[in-house]
Structures are given as structure tokens and as C-alpha cells.
Scaffold this active site. Structure first.
Site, PDB file in Angstrom:
ATOM      1  N   ASP A 145       0.832  -1.217   0.000  1.00  0.00           N
ATOM      2  CA  ASP A 145       0.000   0.000   0.000  1.00  0.00           C
ATOM      3  C   ASP A 145       0.860   1.257   0.000  1.00  0.00           C
ATOM      4  O   ASP A 145       0.905   1.961   1.011  1.00  0.00           O
ATOM      5  CB  ASP A 145      -0.906  -0.072   1.249  1.00  0.00           C
ATOM      6  N   GLU A 194      -2.445   9.851  -1.073  1.00  0.00           N
ATOM      7  CA  GLU A 194      -3.664   9.054  -1.285  1.00  0.00           C
ATOM      8  C   GLU A 194      -4.369   8.786   0.035  1.00  0.00           C
ATOM      9  O   GLU A 194      -5.586   8.795   0.130  1.00  0.00           O
ATOM     10  CB  GLU A 194      -3.305   7.724  -1.971  1.00  0.00           C
ATOM     11  N   GLU A 195      -3.565   8.543   1.064  1.00  0.00           N
ATOM     12  CA  GLU A 195      -4.129   8.083   2.343  1.00  0.00           C
ATOM     13  C   GLU A 195      -4.811   9.217   3.117  1.00  0.00           C
ATOM     14  O   GLU A 195      -4.371  10.368   3.070  1.00  0.00           O
ATOM     15  CB  GLU A 195      -3.013   7.506   3.225  1.00  0.00           C
ATOM     16  N   ASP A 246      -2.899  -0.996  -6.917  1.00  0.00           N
ATOM     17  CA  ASP A 246      -2.958  -0.692  -5.478  1.00  0.00           C
ATOM     18  C   ASP A 246      -3.138  -1.994  -4.699  1.00  0.00           C
ATOM     19  O   ASP A 246      -3.783  -2.935  -5.177  1.00  0.00           O
ATOM     20  CB  ASP A 246      -4.114   0.288  -5.191  1.00  0.00           C
ATOM     21  N   HIS A 331      -3.674  -1.905   6.108  1.00  0.00           N
ATOM     22  CA  HIS A 331      -3.634  -0.849   7.124  1.00  0.00           C
ATOM     23  C   HIS A 331      -3.217  -1.365   8.506  1.00  0.00           C
ATOM     24  O   HIS A 331      -3.592  -0.776   9.522  1.00  0.00           O
ATOM     25  CB  HIS A 331      -4.965  -0.096   7.186  1.00  0.00           C
TER      26      HIS A 331
HETATM   27 ZN   LIG Z   1      -3.965   2.540   2.242  1.00  0.00          ZN
END
Ligand SMILES: [Zn+2]
Length: 387
Positions: A145, A194-195, A246, A331
């Protein structure tokens, strides 16, 4: 989700009858070409691989790790792929944790275009991954990620570069170019931000992709001259396909087909996986193919919010390569180098590399070893199948 009916109809029909406008000469890679696609080998090793290892650090926007990784990406293209243009797209935004301060977000765009094109002339296969990592939990690495997808794209750039160079040189020598099929290029976007910093919302996520899609949609390309060349109005409309990687790198991923208008492209990617497996050129042994939907479901995967959304909102065609369900490490602190499944990582490099070579029509510059013999044995094989 259809952007305009006629265009969608063309794309859907093309899956069966003919190729879409941007890839009129689409020709599958031969078996020998597939065999010649190199493995990333140790360059993608998580401990000391030159591509991947430097990415496996916390790289939160506004922290030193962000700068370190930016330098790694740029340094690679400057030293290994000097023909690629390098461009930054910068923006700032406050975040829920910045106390009102503006945090910098920097998207890196590297591009290889035909040497004859003018601004707005090329159509660009666009490969995308995000290089930032999540703010929490502290020390989070984000190997799937999306450090591993970034490293995959670095490798793919190297794989295609030699073939692209030969094609552009030969076409330039012949004075070719100037049609949609001939003016194909490739760009890779390493997106920042992105996060979400706290919780995923429209405002707290996709900082980099929102800024880039917005800028590109509002920046008209200069008028073309002479006007006979096909001309794209903005950098956004030059994107022939937005291929977003992704959450890749865990074993046995299941990537569905998400969008009807790009199901034909998904099918090409899936076919490449099937061919590579049947030629025993993949290392992983998943229980099912990575891309299982080629023959069945068409664009019905449960859609996932990700960096494609701002581009899709601008009418860009998207192929979203993200597993559903997400990897078990998603995550969590364990999304690190040690938990990557390296055969799967290397296989994604091969699959995506082959897809890009095929999209860019590289059979045109592939020297088939023992060509006449190959044709004969191919005919014999076909007869056996018929019988
Ligand atoms: Zn992520």
C-alpha cells in the site's frame, strides 16, 4: 457508469469485434516475446533490492521520509532511464492533523513519448500507484500500500524502454507518426497523499490525485500545428487508459473487473496472465487466477474509492487493479516487506510488463527467433487442436 453512450458502445462492441480507437494495431505478444520478458529478480527484494527496499520506510506527506522516497524515484529515472521526461505537480493542503498548516503534496510524472509529437498529440497509457504511506499506525510501512506497486512500475519502465526506443527510432527514420495508433506513449504517475490522515472522507484522502486531475483538466494544450495531427484538448484527455495498481503483493489476490467500459482491457490483462501461466512463466501458485473475471462477470466488481476517482470524474477510462477482498495485512503494521509474497510480486511485474508491451504494439519491433519454423509448428499445433 457510462460517460457518453456512443463512446461506451464503441468500447463494448470492440471487446468482441474490433479494437478500440487508440489501439487499432493491437497484436498479442508471441510466446517467444513473453518468454523474453525479464524477471525483476533481486531488484525487487524487500531487504536490499535496489528498487523496492528504499521505498519501505514511512513516507507520510510533510515528513523527511516523503523527501527520501521522492529522491529515490527521481534518481532512478535520471540515472537508469534518461530518455524519460520528469515532471512534478505540486500542491498544498491543510490536513486534519496539521493545525491549519499547509502540507506539501508532490506527484511525480515520468513520460516517454514519440520524439515527433507536439504538445497534446500523443495518447498516453498511464500507469499509476501512490507512493505516500499512512500516518497511522505510527511507523506504518505500507508494503502492498503501495510501495510494491511503485517498485513494479519502476521495473516495468525499464522493461519497455528498450523496445519503445527501437520503435520510435524506426518510425522516426521512416517518417511515420501522426495517427492515433502511431502516437502512443507511456507515462507513469507516482501519486502523493492518497491516504487519509484521520478518517477517509472526500476532503481527507486523495490529496495528490485530486490536485493533479483538477490541474490537468484546466490546462489546455497549445493549439497544434500543423492541424492535421490528432490533438487532445488537455493533458487529462491524453490519457488513453488509467491503469491503477494498489494493494498488490500479498499471495492469491483476486482482482475483479470493475468497469464495463474497460472490461475489454481487463480481458487483455487476464489473457496475458493465463498465457504466462500456461507457458509456466509465473512463479506463484494461487488457488485461482489473479484476474478471474475475463469470461464471466463484466465490470461488476464492488467499486473501491481510490486515486482513479478524480480522473474518472473527468471522463478518463480506468482499469483498477486492486484485489477484492483487500489483503489481510491492509492498514496494519504487518503490511511490511517481510509479509510480501515475492513470487506474487514478481508475477505482477511480468503480467503488467507484458500488458504494456502489448498495448504499445511492440510485436512490430520483435524479432521472432526462427520465424519460419515457428509458423510451421504453429500450423501443426492448430491441426492437432482441430483433430
Ligand atoms: Zn492505504
Amino acid at each position: 457508469m457510462f460517460f457518453s453512450l456512443p463512446h461506451s458502445l464503441i468500447l463494448l462492441t470492440s471487446a468482441i469485434l474490433f479494437q478500440p480507437p487508440t489501439v487499432t494495431a493491437y497484436k498479442p505478444l508471441s510466446d517467444s516475446f513473453l518468454r523474453a520478458i525479464p524477471s525483476p529478480d533481486d531488484t525487487i527484494d524487500p531487504v536490499n533490492g535496489s528498487l523496492l527496499a528504499p521505498l519501505l520506510i514511512p513516507r507520510v506527506p510533510g515528513t523527511p521520509g516523503q523527501k527520501t522516497v521522492q529522491h529515490h524515484l527521481v534518481n532512478y529515472f535520471q540515472t537508469e532511464l534518461p530518455r524519460w521526461s520528469i515532471e512534478w505537480q505540486n500542491s498544498t493542503s491543510p490536513t486534519p492533523i496539521s493545525g491549519g498548516a499547509e502540507i506539501p503534496f508532490a506527484n511525480l510524472i515520468v513520460r516517454r513519448e514519440p520524439p515527433w509529437v507536439q504538445p497534446g498529440q500523443s495518447n498516453l497509457l498511464t500507469l499509476v500507484a501512490h507512493y505516500d504511506s499512512k500516518y497511522q499506525p505510527e511507523g506504518f510501512i505500507g508494503a502492498t500500500d503501495s510501495a510494491a506497486p511503485c517498485a513494479m512500475l519502476m521495473h516495468v519502465a525499464k522493461v519497455v524502454d528498450a523496445h519503445v526506443t527501437r520503435m520510435y527510432d524506426e518510425m522516426a527514420a521512416l517518417g511515420e507518426g501522426g495517427s492515433v495508433a502511431m502516437d502512443m506513449g507511456i507515462q507513469i504517475i507516482f501519486l502523493d497523499g492518497e491516504e487519509a490522515f484521520i478518517k477517509w472522507t472526500d476532503e481527507d484522502s486523495l490529496y495528490g490525485s485530486r490536485a493533479l486531475a483538477s490541474e490537468w483538466s484546466q490546462t489546455p494544450n497549445p493549439p497544434s500545428s500543423p492541424s492535421k495531427f490528432y490533438h487532445h484538448r488537455t493533458p487529462l484527455s491524453q490519457i488513453s487508459l488509467f491503469l491503477l495498481l494498489d494493494l498488490l503483493g500479498a499471495s492469491s489476490p483476486q482482482v475483479p473487473s470493475y468497469f464495463p467500459t474497460t472490461h475489454w482491457a481487463y480481458t487483455h490483462l487476464s489473457t496475458i496472465e493465463t498465457r504466462l501461466r500456461s507457458l509456466q512463466l509465473l512463479e506463484s501458485t494461487p488457488t485461482a487466477p489473479f484476474l478471474p473475471d475475463a469470461n464471466g462477470t463484466m465490470g461488476h466488481g464492488h467499486r473501491v474509492s481510490d486515486d482513479h476517482l478524480p480522473f474518472m470524474g473527468g471522463g478518463v477510462e480506468v482499469l483498477h487493479v486492486i484485489p477484492s477482498p483487500f489483503p489481510g495485512v491492509w492498514h496494519k503494521m504487518v503490511d511490511d516487506g517481510a509479509h510480501l509474497d515475492m513470487p506474487t510480486v514478481r508475477d505482477w511485474c511480468r503480467i503488467v510488463g507484458a500488458f504494456v508491451l502489448e498495448w504499445l504494439d511492440m510485436m512490430e519491433v520483435w524479432d521472432e527467433p526462427g520465424e519460419e519454423v515457428e509458423v510451421e509448428s504453429g500450423m501443426a499445433e492448430r491441426k492437432r487442436w482441430v483433430a
